[in-house]
Design a protein around this motif. Structure first.
Motif, PDB file in Angstrom:
ATOM      1  N   ASP A  44     125.697  47.896  88.309  1.00  0.00           N
ATOM      2  CA  ASP A  44     124.988  48.726  89.190  1.00  0.00           C
ATOM      3  C   ASP A  44     124.925  48.669  90.581  1.00  0.00           C
ATOM      4  OD1 ASP A  44     122.465  49.258  86.774  1.00  0.00           O
ATOM      5  OD2 ASP A  44     121.888  47.533  87.315  1.00  0.00           O
ATOM      6  N   GLN A  68     124.696  50.077  94.746  1.00  0.00           N
ATOM      7  CA  GLN A  68     124.217  50.788  95.388  1.00  0.00           C
ATOM      8  C   GLN A  68     124.924  51.778  96.549  1.00  0.00           C
ATOM      9  OE1 GLN A  68     120.515  50.357  96.146  1.00  0.00           O
ATOM     10  NE2 GLN A  68     120.764  49.145  94.725  1.00  0.00           N
ATOM     11  N   ASN A  85     120.206  57.497  90.928  1.00  0.00           N
ATOM     12  CA  ASN A  85     118.482  57.093  91.469  1.00  0.00           C
ATOM     13  C   ASN A  85     118.364  56.879  93.123  1.00  0.00           C
ATOM     14  OD1 ASN A  85     117.360  57.724  88.616  1.00  0.00           O
ATOM     15  ND2 ASN A  85     118.870  55.661  88.529  1.00  0.00           N
ATOM     16  N   THR A 130     116.582  55.864  96.237  1.00  0.00           N
ATOM     17  CA  THR A 130     115.649  54.823  96.357  1.00  0.00           C
ATOM     18  C   THR A 130     114.929  54.152  97.448  1.00  0.00           C
ATOM     19  OG1 THR A 130     116.959  53.182  97.024  1.00  0.00           O
ATOM     20  CG2 THR A 130     117.062  53.224  94.993  1.00  0.00           C
ATOM     21  N   SER A 131     115.532  55.803  98.438  1.00  0.00           N
ATOM     22  CA  SER A 131     114.686  55.633  99.546  1.00  0.00           C
ATOM     23  C   SER A 131     115.557  56.179 100.627  1.00  0.00           C
ATOM     24  CB  SER A 131     114.478  54.126 100.473  1.00  0.00           C
ATOM     25  OG  SER A 131     114.207  54.259 101.775  1.00  0.00           O
ATOM     26  N   GLN A 177     111.074  57.793 100.955  1.00  0.00           N
ATOM     27  CA  GLN A 177     110.221  58.066  99.650  1.00  0.00           C
ATOM     28  C   GLN A 177     109.893  59.525  99.716  1.00  0.00           C
ATOM     29  OE1 GLN A 177     108.907  56.415  97.335  1.00  0.00           O
ATOM     30  NE2 GLN A 177     108.049  56.867  96.782  1.00  0.00           N
ATOM     31  N   ASP A 218     114.626  63.105  92.097  1.00  0.00           N
ATOM     32  CA  ASP A 218     115.553  61.911  92.985  1.00  0.00           C
ATOM     33  C   ASP A 218     116.053  60.910  91.748  1.00  0.00           C
ATOM     34  OD1 ASP A 218     113.573  60.631  91.205  1.00  0.00           O
ATOM     35  OD2 ASP A 218     112.288  59.429  92.279  1.00  0.00           O
ATOM     36  N   THR A 219     116.950  61.385  91.151  1.00  0.00           N
ATOM     37  CA  THR A 219     117.356  61.244  89.522  1.00  0.00           C
ATOM     38  C   THR A 219     118.820  62.178  89.062  1.00  0.00           C
ATOM     39  OG1 THR A 219     115.144  59.765  88.477  1.00  0.00           O
ATOM     40  CG2 THR A 219     117.408  60.222  87.427  1.00  0.00           C
ATOM     41  N   TYR A 260     119.246  56.084 100.132  1.00  0.00           N
ATOM     42  CA  TYR A 260     119.588  55.129  99.877  1.00  0.00           C
ATOM     43  C   TYR A 260     119.773  55.132  97.647  1.00  0.00           C
ATOM     44  CZ  TYR A 260     119.483  53.099 103.816  1.00  0.00           C
ATOM     45  OH  TYR A 260     119.401  51.905 105.485  1.00  0.00           O
ATOM     46  N   ALA A 261     120.511  54.659  97.729  1.00  0.00           N
ATOM     47  CA  ALA A 261     120.408  55.601  95.753  1.00  0.00           C
ATOM     48  C   ALA A 261     121.336  54.335  95.138  1.00  0.00           C
ATOM     49  CB  ALA A 261     121.115  56.765  95.436  1.00  0.00           C
ATOM     50  N   ASN A 262     121.066  53.947  93.518  1.00  0.00           N
ATOM     51  CA  ASN A 262     121.375  53.028  93.061  1.00  0.00           C
ATOM     52  C   ASN A 262     122.074  54.287  91.715  1.00  0.00           C
ATOM     53  OD1 ASN A 262     120.201  50.582  93.709  1.00  0.00           O
ATOM     54  ND2 ASN A 262     118.511  51.226  91.920  1.00  0.00           N
TER      55      ASN A 262
END
Length: 180
Positions: free
Chosen positions: A33, A35, A84, A86-87, A89, A125-126, A162-164
């Motif tokens: 994983d 960022q 994914n 994350t921000s 929202q 968001d995915t 921001y994404a994972n």
């Protein structure tokens, strides 16, 4: 004679089952994983490039934890890659037109491992990427890897996104080689 033939067939079946069981023991997954930050105000239809920080593979320990060694690994393929958000929202991937993910290491060239083309406007968001069928064992055996996201946008973003980045690699090791 029938008993001997039956016993012989039973032994063959048991050895095949044992070989398949050993083969399955040499199969496992490695997850990494990292960022990614898509910067605000990326111009529309202009190529973007986002590099991840270096990711320690810890491959020697991972192989040991899975009862194998580096020299027994036959192949490593990416089985899944997901982005994914994350921000912020409620943000979706609708701002992207297309995206590709690349992997590299200090001693190996960059290679594409996943992509998504013509991303629909109603995406959430995915983002589940389409993975390539490239053997990546040299990259996973390296001490560190880097991932890079490249693509184009079709909407202006007003805030950093921001994404994972979740990558799942399938490892096939030959545990039967130990018995040879």
């Amino acid at each position: 004679m029938k008993r001997v033939t039956g016993l012989f067939l039973l032994l063959i079946c048991l050895s095949l089952v044992s070989c398949n069981a050993i083969k399955k023991l040499g199969q496992f997954y490695i997850n990494y994983d990292t960022q990614a930050v898509f910067p605000a105000n990326i111009p529309i239809n202009v190529p973007l490039s986002i590099a991840s920080p270096s990711i320690a593979t810890n491959s020697q320990q991972v192989f040991k934890n899975n009862n194998t060694r580096e020299d027994l690994v036959q192949s490593v393929k990416l089985s899944q890659l997901t982005l994914n958000i994350t921000s912020p929202q409620g943000q979706t991937f609708s701002f992207l037109q297309n995206v590709s993910i690349y992997i590299s290491s200090d001693s190996l060239p960059e290679v594409e491992i996943a992509s998504k083309q013509n991303i629909p406007a109603n995406i959430g968001d995915t983002l589940v990427m389409d993975v390539t069928n490239v053997d990546l064992q040299a990259y996973i055996k390296a001490s560190q890897i880097k991932m890079r996201i490249a693509g184009t946008t079709d909407q202006l973003t007003t805030a950093n996104i921001y994404a994972n980045v979740n990558a799942r690699f399938f490892v096939q090791a030959n545990l039967l080689a130990v018995l040879e």
